[in-house]
Design an enzyme around this catalytic site. Structure first.
Site, PDB file in Angstrom:
ATOM      1  N   GLY A   1       0.816  -1.208   0.000  1.00  0.00           N
ATOM      2  CA  GLY A   1       0.000   0.000   0.000  1.00  0.00           C
ATOM      3  C   GLY A   1       0.848   1.257   0.000  1.00  0.00           C
ATOM      4  O   GLY A   1       1.825   1.332   0.722  1.00  0.00           O
ATOM      5  N   THR A   2       0.522   2.224  -0.818  1.00  0.00           N
ATOM      6  CA  THR A   2       1.142   3.546  -0.836  1.00  0.00           C
ATOM      7  C   THR A   2       0.060   4.517  -1.280  1.00  0.00           C
ATOM      8  O   THR A   2      -0.964   4.059  -1.813  1.00  0.00           O
ATOM      9  CB  THR A   2       2.290   3.632  -1.843  1.00  0.00           C
ATOM     10  OG1 THR A   2       1.762   3.374  -3.127  1.00  0.00           O
ATOM     11  CG2 THR A   2       3.393   2.643  -1.516  1.00  0.00           C
ATOM     12  N   THR A   3       0.156   5.748  -1.192  1.00  0.00           N
ATOM     13  CA  THR A   3       1.114   6.668  -0.614  1.00  0.00           C
ATOM     14  C   THR A   3       0.391   7.453   0.479  1.00  0.00           C
ATOM     15  O   THR A   3      -0.793   7.765   0.331  1.00  0.00           O
ATOM     16  CB  THR A   3       1.598   7.647  -1.714  1.00  0.00           C
ATOM     17  OG1 THR A   3       2.261   6.866  -2.724  1.00  0.00           O
ATOM     18  CG2 THR A   3       2.557   8.700  -1.190  1.00  0.00           C
TER      19      THR A   3
ATOM     20  N   LYS B   1      -5.872   3.544   4.275  1.00  0.00           N
ATOM     21  CA  LYS B   1      -4.495   3.539   4.782  1.00  0.00           C
ATOM     22  C   LYS B   1      -4.295   4.481   5.957  1.00  0.00           C
ATOM     23  O   LYS B   1      -3.173   4.653   6.418  1.00  0.00           O
ATOM     24  CB  LYS B   1      -3.533   3.907   3.647  1.00  0.00           C
ATOM     25  CG  LYS B   1      -3.652   2.996   2.437  1.00  0.00           C
ATOM     26  CD  LYS B   1      -2.807   3.478   1.283  1.00  0.00           C
ATOM     27  CE  LYS B   1      -3.093   2.634   0.043  1.00  0.00           C
ATOM     28  NZ  LYS B   1      -2.338   3.118  -1.133  1.00  0.00           N
TER      29      LYS B   1
END
EC number: 3.4.25.1
Length: 265
Positions: free
Chosen positions: A42-44, A75
């Site tokens: 997972g990003t950002t 996130k």
């Protein structure tokens, strides 16, 4: 230190309680090789100080190698009423850390009849990252989180960035992590130094508009960062922490801000 020895146990420490119950992070020693391209990442995510507190935001994409696995990944995770954890890395490890951290804070509050100090919260996440060092060094369980909280004792919002091994760094202005972060860290610095106003003087709306533009920009240069998809009601996740606690911006509010953010001026 032998944590099974009662003399070495800290009062109200849920992680110590887990260790005494036999819970432990996976031992990477002897673990068979794992195809790293099959691991979801997972990003950002980013965080910066604005006029009333701290803004934390993240895109919604999760990938495995070149494959897009999920476009609605959250996130930015609540830990307690005043704390959020933004994650970049392997979600499975990050979500487990968030669960343990949340229980740790609540266990301390209930057993000690007071909230854990900001310093204690910061060290608790550092300890979880150090316990995960084996998987991080193998590149199969690395997590690079941002921890944001409101210090009720000093009446100030706080941001901490962590490296993969658990070292924490207090951030006075802005930070970002994940594969799209190199693209936007320079923009954040430019905005803080030479923008219309320094970041810490911007309103929540101005800060939110900037966060949306930054994540859209990261998505243009980094395939692992997802851009907003208005037709599918997919927008970045944005949360703010003030003296009143954390607040996630509702999807309708982010959708309205997105329409402002993408207009060229």
């Amino acid at each position: 230190m032998n944590l099974l020895n009662p003399e070495n146990q800290q009062q109200g420490d849920f992680i110590d309680l887990l260790n005494r119950s036999g819970y432990a992070w996976p031992d990477a020693t002897g673990m068979p090789a794992i195809d790293k391209a099959s691991l979801t990442q997972g990003t950002t995510v980013l965080a910066f100080h604005y006029k009333d507190g701290v803004l934390v935001a993240g895109d919604r994409r999760a990938t495995a190698g070149n494959a897009i696995m999920y476009e609605r990944c959250d996130k930015v995770i609540p830990i307690d009423d005043y704390s959020l954890m933004a994650i970049a890395g392997v979600p499975a490890t990050a979500f487990e850390m968030a669960r343990v951290l949340s229980h740790n804070f609540e266990y301390y509050r209930r057993s000690q009849l007071q909230s854990l100090s900001t310093e204690g919260k910061v060290r608790a996440l550092s300890r979880l990252l150090k316990d995960n060092m084996g998987l991080a060094m193998q590149g199969v369980g690395a997590v690079s989180p941002i921890f944001a909280t409101y210090n009720l004792k000093s009446d100030a919002p706080m941001i901490y960035f962590y490296d993969l091994l658990g070292a924490q760094f207090e951030i006075r202005t802005h930070t970002a992590t994940g594969s799209g972060s190199p693209v936007i860290r320079g923009v954040l610095e430019h905005e803080d130094l030479w923008g219309q106003n320094p970041l810490n003087q911007r309103s929540q709306e101005e800060a939110s508009l900037l966060a949306i533009r930054l994540l859209q920009t990261a998505g243009r240069f980094d395939s692992a960062t997802g851009q907003a998809r208005p037709d599918d009601n997919i927008f970045p996740i944005i949360a703010c922490i003030t003296a009143k606690g954390y607040r996630f911006l509702p999807e309708e509010e982010v959708a309205s801000l997105f329409q402002q953010a993408i207009q060229r001026t």
